[in-house]
Design a protein around this motif. Structure first.
Motif, PDB file in Angstrom:
ATOM      1  N   GLY A  39       0.815  -1.218   0.000  1.00  0.00           N
ATOM      2  CA  GLY A  39       0.000   0.000   0.000  1.00  0.00           C
ATOM      3  C   GLY A  39       0.842   1.258   0.000  1.00  0.00           C
ATOM      4  N   HIS A  40       0.145   2.377  -0.100  1.00  0.00           N
ATOM      5  CA  HIS A  40       0.805   3.678  -0.046  1.00  0.00           C
ATOM      6  C   HIS A  40       1.496   3.804   1.305  1.00  0.00           C
ATOM      7  CE1 HIS A  40       1.486   7.732  -1.381  1.00  0.00           C
ATOM      8  NE2 HIS A  40       0.870   8.271  -0.335  1.00  0.00           N
ATOM      9  N   ALA A  41       2.805   4.042   1.303  1.00  0.00           N
ATOM     10  CA  ALA A  41       3.657   4.139   2.505  1.00  0.00           C
ATOM     11  C   ALA A  41       4.289   2.810   2.908  1.00  0.00           C
ATOM     12  CB  ALA A  41       2.942   4.761   3.699  1.00  0.00           C
ATOM     13  N   ASP A  42       4.097   1.737   2.116  1.00  0.00           N
ATOM     14  CA  ASP A  42       4.940   0.558   2.295  1.00  0.00           C
ATOM     15  C   ASP A  42       6.333   0.971   1.816  1.00  0.00           C
ATOM     16  OD1 ASP A  42       6.471  -1.773   1.887  1.00  0.00           O
ATOM     17  OD2 ASP A  42       4.717  -2.975   1.371  1.00  0.00           O
ATOM     18  N   PRO A  43       7.345   0.962   2.689  1.00  0.00           N
ATOM     19  CA  PRO A  43       8.665   1.498   2.316  1.00  0.00           C
ATOM     20  C   PRO A  43       9.398   0.710   1.252  1.00  0.00           C
ATOM     21  CG  PRO A  43       8.779   0.400   4.445  1.00  0.00           C
ATOM     22  CD  PRO A  43       7.328   0.457   4.060  1.00  0.00           C
ATOM     23  N   THR A  44       8.898  -0.498   0.906  1.00  0.00           N
ATOM     24  CA  THR A  44       9.608  -1.316  -0.085  1.00  0.00           C
ATOM     25  C   THR A  44       8.935  -1.324  -1.454  1.00  0.00           C
ATOM     26  OG1 THR A  44       8.462  -3.315   0.669  1.00  0.00           O
ATOM     27  CG2 THR A  44      10.568  -2.804   1.704  1.00  0.00           C
ATOM     28  N   ASN A  45       7.910  -0.525  -1.646  1.00  0.00           N
ATOM     29  CA  ASN A  45       7.267  -0.459  -2.964  1.00  0.00           C
ATOM     30  C   ASN A  45       8.273  -0.065  -4.040  1.00  0.00           C
ATOM     31  OD1 ASN A  45       4.686  -1.198  -2.282  1.00  0.00           O
ATOM     32  ND2 ASN A  45       3.941   0.887  -2.007  1.00  0.00           N
TER      33      ASN A  45
ATOM     34  N   LEU B 136      15.377  -6.968  -2.323  1.00  0.00           N
ATOM     35  CA  LEU B 136      15.339  -6.002  -1.223  1.00  0.00           C
ATOM     36  C   LEU B 136      13.951  -5.865  -0.604  1.00  0.00           C
ATOM     37  CD1 LEU B 136      17.411  -3.155  -2.932  1.00  0.00           C
ATOM     38  CD2 LEU B 136      18.264  -4.891  -1.358  1.00  0.00           C
ATOM     39  N   LEU B 137      12.959  -6.555  -1.186  1.00  0.00           N
ATOM     40  CA  LEU B 137      11.581  -6.391  -0.734  1.00  0.00           C
ATOM     41  C   LEU B 137      11.388  -6.756   0.731  1.00  0.00           C
ATOM     42  CD1 LEU B 137       9.412  -7.687  -3.715  1.00  0.00           C
ATOM     43  CD2 LEU B 137       9.456  -5.378  -2.787  1.00  0.00           C
ATOM     44  N   GLY B 138      11.869  -7.931   1.112  1.00  0.00           N
ATOM     45  CA  GLY B 138      11.661  -8.382   2.477  1.00  0.00           C
ATOM     46  C   GLY B 138      10.187  -8.495   2.807  1.00  0.00           C
ATOM     47  N   ASP B 139       9.875  -8.427   4.093  1.00  0.00           N
ATOM     48  CA  ASP B 139       8.491  -8.512   4.548  1.00  0.00           C
ATOM     49  C   ASP B 139       8.308  -7.562   5.734  1.00  0.00           C
ATOM     50  OD1 ASP B 139       5.861  -9.256   4.858  1.00  0.00           O
ATOM     51  OD2 ASP B 139       6.328 -11.071   6.004  1.00  0.00           O
TER      52      ASP B 139
ATOM     53  N   GLU C 248       8.112  -1.483  11.006  1.00  0.00           N
ATOM     54  CA  GLU C 248       8.384  -0.612   9.855  1.00  0.00           C
ATOM     55  C   GLU C 248       7.144   0.145   9.403  1.00  0.00           C
ATOM     56  OE1 GLU C 248      11.211  -3.688  10.431  1.00  0.00           O
ATOM     57  OE2 GLU C 248       9.124  -3.991   9.833  1.00  0.00           O
ATOM     58  N   GLY C 249       6.025  -0.065  10.086  1.00  0.00           N
ATOM     59  CA  GLY C 249       4.797   0.656   9.748  1.00  0.00           C
ATOM     60  C   GLY C 249       3.928  -0.039   8.727  1.00  0.00           C
ATOM     61  N   VAL C 250       4.014  -1.385   8.635  1.00  0.00           N
ATOM     62  CA  VAL C 250       3.183  -2.135   7.699  1.00  0.00           C
ATOM     63  C   VAL C 250       2.246  -3.049   8.492  1.00  0.00           C
ATOM     64  CG1 VAL C 250       3.130  -3.760   5.779  1.00  0.00           C
ATOM     65  CG2 VAL C 250       4.919  -2.020   5.889  1.00  0.00           C
TER      66      VAL C 250
ATOM     67  N   VAL D 157      -0.733   8.824  -4.821  1.00  0.00           N
ATOM     68  CA  VAL D 157      -0.241   9.210  -6.136  1.00  0.00           C
ATOM     69  C   VAL D 157       1.239   8.886  -6.304  1.00  0.00           C
ATOM     70  CG1 VAL D 157       0.161  11.155  -7.704  1.00  0.00           C
ATOM     71  CG2 VAL D 157      -1.990  11.002  -6.433  1.00  0.00           C
ATOM     72  N   LEU D 158       2.072   9.235  -5.322  1.00  0.00           N
ATOM     73  CA  LEU D 158       3.516   9.197  -5.529  1.00  0.00           C
ATOM     74  C   LEU D 158       4.175   7.859  -5.206  1.00  0.00           C
ATOM     75  CD1 LEU D 158       4.514  12.756  -4.275  1.00  0.00           C
ATOM     76  CD2 LEU D 158       4.018  11.990  -6.599  1.00  0.00           C
ATOM     77  N   SER D 159       3.433   6.918  -4.625  1.00  0.00           N
ATOM     78  CA  SER D 159       4.018   5.600  -4.370  1.00  0.00           C
ATOM     79  C   SER D 159       4.108   4.819  -5.676  1.00  0.00           C
ATOM     80  CB  SER D 159       3.173   4.831  -3.354  1.00  0.00           C
ATOM     81  OG  SER D 159       1.812   4.825  -3.723  1.00  0.00           O
ATOM     82  N   VAL D 160       5.138   3.983  -5.773  1.00  0.00           N
ATOM     83  CA  VAL D 160       5.330   3.178  -6.980  1.00  0.00           C
ATOM     84  C   VAL D 160       4.435   1.949  -6.871  1.00  0.00           C
ATOM     85  CG1 VAL D 160       7.019   2.089  -8.509  1.00  0.00           C
ATOM     86  CG2 VAL D 160       7.697   4.021  -7.075  1.00  0.00           C
ATOM     87  N   ALA D 161       3.151   2.184  -7.054  1.00  0.00           N
ATOM     88  CA  ALA D 161       2.122   1.146  -6.978  1.00  0.00           C
ATOM     89  C   ALA D 161       0.987   1.555  -7.904  1.00  0.00           C
ATOM     90  CB  ALA D 161       1.625   0.996  -5.544  1.00  0.00           C
ATOM     91  N   LYS D 162       0.236   0.582  -8.368  1.00  0.00           N
ATOM     92  CA  LYS D 162      -0.709   0.810  -9.460  1.00  0.00           C
ATOM     93  C   LYS D 162      -1.851   1.766  -9.123  1.00  0.00           C
ATOM     94  CE  LYS D 162      -3.623  -1.704 -12.761  1.00  0.00           C
ATOM     95  NZ  LYS D 162      -4.112  -3.046 -13.173  1.00  0.00           N
ATOM     96  N   SER D 163      -2.516   1.546  -7.984  1.00  0.00           N
ATOM     97  CA  SER D 163      -3.735   2.304  -7.701  1.00  0.00           C
ATOM     98  C   SER D 163      -3.465   3.512  -6.821  1.00  0.00           C
ATOM     99  CB  SER D 163      -4.775   1.413  -7.017  1.00  0.00           C
ATOM    100  OG  SER D 163      -5.921   2.171  -6.678  1.00  0.00           O
ATOM    101  N   GLY D 164      -4.152   4.596  -7.115  1.00  0.00           N
ATOM    102  CA  GLY D 164      -4.072   5.789  -6.286  1.00  0.00           C
ATOM    103  C   GLY D 164      -5.306   5.993  -5.455  1.00  0.00           C
ATOM    104  N   GLN D 165      -6.237   5.042  -5.478  1.00  0.00           N
ATOM    105  CA  GLN D 165      -7.513   5.291  -4.797  1.00  0.00           C
ATOM    106  C   GLN D 165      -8.153   4.075  -4.135  1.00  0.00           C
ATOM    107  OE1 GLN D 165     -10.819   5.705  -7.927  1.00  0.00           O
ATOM    108  NE2 GLN D 165      -8.992   6.272  -9.080  1.00  0.00           N
TER     109      GLN D 165
END
Length: 424
Positions: free
Chosen positions: A161-167, A173-176, A181-183, A213-221
């Motif tokens: 999700g937005h604010a997952d630090p590994t996006n 480097l993904l890890g879990d 870490e706030g997930v 918007v700014l996270s490297v993930a598909k959906s913004g909503q």
């Protein structure tokens, strides 16, 4: 005998060097009523306002007179949504890998000073790497010049999700990442994540109730927390004395956040009529951040400024933001003031007033939101947000009546925070 003599001399020296500030104010904005008050003297002693008197008074020869007769004076402004430790640019995604925590810390001091010099004497920081907590401490100690900071530390997200630090990082480097870490991925994770923020020294909890918007993930909503998870976060936050802010663009995630009991909704871009009614009913405040929507939509037109997946979202969501705020205002949704500075350059926070005016919100209402309302949302209504006897001496001045020229708020000429002058 020497000890007996020393105490009176020490007290006398304190009396000699103690100085009050006498601010001669040509015009003061009463943010509670929107009225202008003329020819007043604000007497500041230590970090507080000692008195506000009619006319232009002077103290003793040891006191300091400040001439603001040709200025419009008001309380220091409060921005409820900034990211004080960073500033967005094309290299920001790579900086996660190239910069050390110390690099982020040094840069953050520059952004803090710019924010203070722009007249924003208090901010609520809604998520970074954790450097924001150390920055707050440095400012409170007087080591760094900056606004008074209330910070979330690291925002809470779901996996991916937005604010997952590994996006967006290499799979090696993904890890879990988890609650530390706030997930969050369960009710138990939710409780632990809030308690970890308390342990880290945060002041507020921020969740990302929808995609961004700014996270490297598909959906913004899309919605990204279950309502049970949100309720667990809010309930645990209450136990630890936290309020909860929810980033939200999409309507369903927003609705869940309001039902879950959050204090504020950040952005609110795709808010529906029923969610607006729910916010009014629950007294949940909307924090508009039109500046961010405008800025990301413009930058998305620059080839290569954003990754392709981000640019697509920015072009879709950014242009919708201002109209959504207009609809919410007409509906009567309660509003505070925030900008999302860090998404755009720090120190430009006051451009939000102009965008709010374009959205149909009078300047005096926006000023009330950026002072009185925000102070109440921070639980500081008896110390901040007004020029009043006994309140902290956060005082700014501009050249003109902002009701006649909203852009004057972008050129603050005098800044005092807690009785200390930073700009004159």
């Amino acid at each position: 005998m020497k000890k007996l003599l020393f105490l009176p001399l020490f007290l006398i020296s304190l009396m000699v060097f103690a100085q009050d500030h006498y601010l001669h104010c040509g015009t003061i904005v009463d943010v509670a009523t929107g009225k202008l008050i003329t020819e007043k003297t604000i007497i500041v002693s230590g970090d507080k306002i000692k008195a506000i008197e009619s006319g232009y008074l002077s103290g003793t020869a040891n006191d300091i007179n400040i001439d603001l007769k040709n200025s419009v004076v008001m309380p220091g402004l409060i921005d409820m949504h900034v990211h004080i430790e960073s500033e967005f640019g094309p290299k920001v995604y790579m900086k996660r890998f190239s910069d050390n925590e110390a690099d982020t810390a040094f840069e953050s001091t520059v952004y803090a000073k710019k924010t203070l010099m722009a007249g924003f004497t208090t901010v609520r920081d809604l998520g970074g790497s954790g450097v924001n907590i150390s920055l707050r401490k440095a400012i409170n100690k007087g080591i760094v010049d900056g606004p008074r900071i209330f910070t979330a530390g690291k925002a809470l997200a779901t996996t991916g999700g937005h604010a997952d630090p590994t996006n967006g990082v290499n799979k090696k480097l993904l890890g879990d990442p988890g609650p530390k870490e706030g997930v969050v991925n369960s009710v138990e994770d939710a409780k632990k994540a809030v308690r970890q923020r308390y342990k880290n020294g945060a002041d507020v909890i921020k969740i990302t109730a929808t995609g961004g918007v700014l996270s490297v993930a598909k959906s913004g909503q899309n919605p990204q927390f279950t309502i049970e998870e949100i309720k667990a976060i809010v309930s645990t936050a209450k136990d630890y004395g936290f309020s909860v802010a929810a980033h939200a663009h999409g309507d369903e995630g927003m609705r869940r956040a309001v039902l879950g009991g959050v204090t504020t909704i950040e952005h609110g871009t795709l808010m529906g009529e029923e969610t607006m009614k729910l916010m009014i009913e629950k007294e949940c405040y909307l924090i508009p951040t039109i500046s961010a929507g405008k800025q990301v939509a413009e930058k998305a037109k620059v080839p290569g400024f954003f990754p392709e997946v981000v640019a697509k979202k920015a072009l879709e969501i950014g242009p919708l933001h201002q109209a959504a705020i207009n609809r919410a205002y007409k509906k009567g949704v309660p509003m505070g003031f925030g900008t999302d500075a860090g998404v755009f350059p720090h120190g430009m926070n006051a451009i939000e007033f102009g965008y709010l005016l374009e959205a149909g919100i009078p300047v005096m209402e926006s000023l009330k939101a950026a002072t009185l309302v925000n102070a109440r949302l921070l639980g500081m209504e008896n110390q901040l947000g007004q020029l009043k006897e006994g309140f902290l001496a956060d005082i700014i001045a501009v050249a003109e009546n902002p009701k006649n020229n909203v852009k004057t708020l972008e050129n603050v000429r005098f800044v005092m925070k807690g009785g200390t002058i930073y700009k004159q």
